[in-house]
Design a protein around this motif. Sequence first.
Motif, PDB file in Angstrom:
ATOM      1  N   HIS A 144       1.428  11.139 -11.809  1.00  0.00           N
ATOM      2  CA  HIS A 144       1.827  10.474 -10.576  1.00  0.00           C
ATOM      3  C   HIS A 144       2.814   9.361 -10.879  1.00  0.00           C
ATOM      4  O   HIS A 144       2.817   8.794 -11.967  1.00  0.00           O
ATOM      5  N   THR A 145       3.644   9.057  -9.903  1.00  0.00           N
ATOM      6  CA  THR A 145       4.594   7.961 -10.022  1.00  0.00           C
ATOM      7  C   THR A 145       4.306   6.934  -8.939  1.00  0.00           C
ATOM      8  O   THR A 145       4.473   7.216  -7.750  1.00  0.00           O
ATOM      9  N   PRO A 146       3.841   5.725  -9.313  1.00  0.00           N
ATOM     10  CA  PRO A 146       3.595   4.688  -8.306  1.00  0.00           C
ATOM     11  C   PRO A 146       4.893   4.323  -7.588  1.00  0.00           C
ATOM     12  O   PRO A 146       5.956   4.231  -8.209  1.00  0.00           O
ATOM     13  N   ASN A 147       4.794   4.110  -6.286  1.00  0.00           N
ATOM     14  CA  ASN A 147       5.983   3.804  -5.488  1.00  0.00           C
ATOM     15  C   ASN A 147       6.222   2.295  -5.469  1.00  0.00           C
ATOM     16  O   ASN A 147       5.874   1.592  -4.524  1.00  0.00           O
ATOM     17  N   THR A 148       6.828   1.807  -6.546  1.00  0.00           N
ATOM     18  CA  THR A 148       7.031   0.361  -6.713  1.00  0.00           C
ATOM     19  C   THR A 148       8.484  -0.011  -6.966  1.00  0.00           C
ATOM     20  O   THR A 148       8.777  -1.182  -7.239  1.00  0.00           O
ATOM     21  N   GLY A 149       9.385   0.938  -6.889  1.00  0.00           N
ATOM     22  CA  GLY A 149      10.779   0.673  -7.226  1.00  0.00           C
ATOM     23  C   GLY A 149      11.405  -0.443  -6.399  1.00  0.00           C
ATOM     24  O   GLY A 149      12.245  -1.211  -6.906  1.00  0.00           O
ATOM     25  N   PHE A 150      11.018  -0.548  -5.144  1.00  0.00           N
ATOM     26  CA  PHE A 150      11.610  -1.538  -4.248  1.00  0.00           C
ATOM     27  C   PHE A 150      11.244  -2.971  -4.638  1.00  0.00           C
ATOM     28  O   PHE A 150      11.864  -3.930  -4.171  1.00  0.00           O
ATOM     29  N   LEU A 151      10.243  -3.147  -5.502  1.00  0.00           N
ATOM     30  CA  LEU A 151       9.788  -4.479  -5.871  1.00  0.00           C
ATOM     31  C   LEU A 151      10.699  -5.157  -6.890  1.00  0.00           C
ATOM     32  O   LEU A 151      10.640  -6.386  -7.063  1.00  0.00           O
ATOM     33  N   GLY A 152      11.519  -4.373  -7.572  1.00  0.00           N
ATOM     34  CA  GLY A 152      12.449  -4.958  -8.526  1.00  0.00           C
ATOM     35  C   GLY A 152      11.780  -5.751  -9.637  1.00  0.00           C
ATOM     36  O   GLY A 152      12.295  -6.788 -10.073  1.00  0.00           O
ATOM     37  N   ASN A 153      10.623  -5.281 -10.100  1.00  0.00           N
ATOM     38  CA  ASN A 153       9.896  -5.930 -11.200  1.00  0.00           C
ATOM     39  C   ASN A 153       9.520  -7.386 -10.908  1.00  0.00           C
ATOM     40  O   ASN A 153       9.391  -8.202 -11.820  1.00  0.00           O
ATOM     41  N   SER A 159       0.858  -1.198   0.000  1.00  0.00           N
ATOM     42  CA  SER A 159       0.000   0.000   0.000  1.00  0.00           C
ATOM     43  C   SER A 159       0.886   1.237   0.000  1.00  0.00           C
ATOM     44  O   SER A 159       0.695   2.152   0.799  1.00  0.00           O
ATOM     45  N   THR A 160       1.857   1.241  -0.898  1.00  0.00           N
ATOM     46  CA  THR A 160       2.875   2.295  -0.923  1.00  0.00           C
ATOM     47  C   THR A 160       2.446   3.547  -1.679  1.00  0.00           C
ATOM     48  O   THR A 160       3.178   4.538  -1.705  1.00  0.00           O
ATOM     49  N   GLY A 161       1.278   3.507  -2.315  1.00  0.00           N
ATOM     50  CA  GLY A 161       0.740   4.709  -2.930  1.00  0.00           C
ATOM     51  C   GLY A 161       1.454   5.140  -4.197  1.00  0.00           C
ATOM     52  O   GLY A 161       2.311   4.440  -4.746  1.00  0.00           O
ATOM     53  N   ALA A 162       1.095   6.304  -4.654  1.00  0.00           N
ATOM     54  CA  ALA A 162       1.704   6.926  -5.823  1.00  0.00           C
ATOM     55  C   ALA A 162       1.996   8.379  -5.487  1.00  0.00           C
ATOM     56  O   ALA A 162       1.148   9.078  -4.950  1.00  0.00           O
ATOM     57  N   SER A 163       3.181   8.812  -5.777  1.00  0.00           N
ATOM     58  CA  SER A 163       3.589  10.183  -5.452  1.00  0.00           C
ATOM     59  C   SER A 163       3.280  11.117  -6.617  1.00  0.00           C
ATOM     60  O   SER A 163       3.620  10.830  -7.769  1.00  0.00           O
ATOM     61  N   ALA A 164       2.607  12.216  -6.307  1.00  0.00           N
ATOM     62  CA  ALA A 164       2.322  13.213  -7.336  1.00  0.00           C
ATOM     63  C   ALA A 164       3.626  13.835  -7.813  1.00  0.00           C
ATOM     64  O   ALA A 164       4.494  14.188  -7.016  1.00  0.00           O
ATOM     65  N   LYS A 165       3.766  13.942  -9.109  1.00  0.00           N
ATOM     66  CA  LYS A 165       4.947  14.611  -9.664  1.00  0.00           C
ATOM     67  C   LYS A 165       4.836  16.109  -9.389  1.00  0.00           C
ATOM     68  O   LYS A 165       3.773  16.707  -9.581  1.00  0.00           O
ATOM     69  N   MET A 166       5.935  16.690  -8.945  1.00  0.00           N
ATOM     70  CA  MET A 166       5.951  18.113  -8.640  1.00  0.00           C
ATOM     71  C   MET A 166       6.862  18.841  -9.629  1.00  0.00           C
ATOM     72  O   MET A 166       7.684  18.236 -10.309  1.00  0.00           O
ATOM     73  N   LEU A 167       6.706  20.142  -9.690  1.00  0.00           N
ATOM     74  CA  LEU A 167       7.500  20.952 -10.616  1.00  0.00           C
ATOM     75  C   LEU A 167       8.949  21.085 -10.165  1.00  0.00           C
ATOM     76  O   LEU A 167       9.858  21.165 -10.978  1.00  0.00           O
ATOM     77  N   GLY A 168       9.137  21.133  -8.843  1.00  0.00           N
ATOM     78  CA  GLY A 168      10.474  21.338  -8.314  1.00  0.00           C
ATOM     79  C   GLY A 168      10.905  22.796  -8.315  1.00  0.00           C
ATOM     80  O   GLY A 168      12.090  23.103  -8.156  1.00  0.00           O
TER      81      GLY A 168
END
Length: 319
Positions: free
Chosen positions: A240-249, A110-119
């Motif tokens: 948005h960017t889903p927070n799934t990087g830790f899953l390693g595909n 349930s890691t969510g998705a982070s909204a992309k920001m302008l920076g």
Amino acid sequence: MTAQKVIIIGTGPAGYTAAIYTSRANLNPVVIEGNQPGGQLTTTTEVENFPGFPDGIMGPELMDNMRKQAERFGATFVSGSVTSVDLNQRPFRVVMDDSKEYLTESIIISTGASAKMLGTPGEKEMVGRGVSTCATCDGFFFRGKSILVIGGGDSAMEEATFLTKFASEVTIVHRRNELRASKVMQERARQNPKIKWILNVTPVRVVSDASKVNGLVVKDNQSGEERTVSTDGIFVAIGHTPNTGFLGNQVEIDDRGYIVTKDQSTATSVEGVFACGDVVDSHYRQAITAAGSGCKAAMDVEKFLEGSMFHDWLLQTTT
């Protein structure tokens, strides 16, 4: 190392609800809170569309209440983030950023998705005080106001159109002359008399008086000149960017990075791994829908841990 029955990775409405339900099912969940315990709602102010609170409730308070409710039934919360998982065999292995490891028979993601920001300067500081990434959540607070929507895709067109229900004027700001949005969405926005356009400009910085947003400095991409556009609010709608990087595909994801779940369930492509909330939802992205999917994930996990009952049930929902 003793394997846990279930580990919930991430919090927010989905993770907390999953924790409440799995706790009440005597599964003794371990909840890994992540780098933003409580999720995106902890950065908002008043939440008026969550059922049960006729006068509204502050986002951080709502998340704190959910956490306490899960703790009441026996959920254990662990600070930190997950850096990697090994889903090749059960029990699964979950590795934390402090190198601590857990073994578990099942996982709820349930890691969510982070909204992309302008920076841009001033943007982060004014989130919740005039800068927003959710029109459905915050549009109501801009009744009769003049606001900007930044983006050129379908999401930006949809958010701008929705915001015209409240704002006196909505201006779409985009860095190109051409929009990425579909023709249908573009046409709908262009036919709305409340929507104005500022194209081929780059946002430079957010202007504020520390308590509220006053404007946005933009640079003309052709001339290079900068100017300040006055506004009461800025909605960033660049995806948005889903927070799934830790899953390693290791689980199936779609072409936008969202976890794919099996029809009518929260089961992923890996048996024993379930997902809920914004990490699977690219459409609704609401606290109440996330909470509902957290409930579903908990019930799916309970069935899975009971054994064959889950497989029979899942077969029925996918045929």
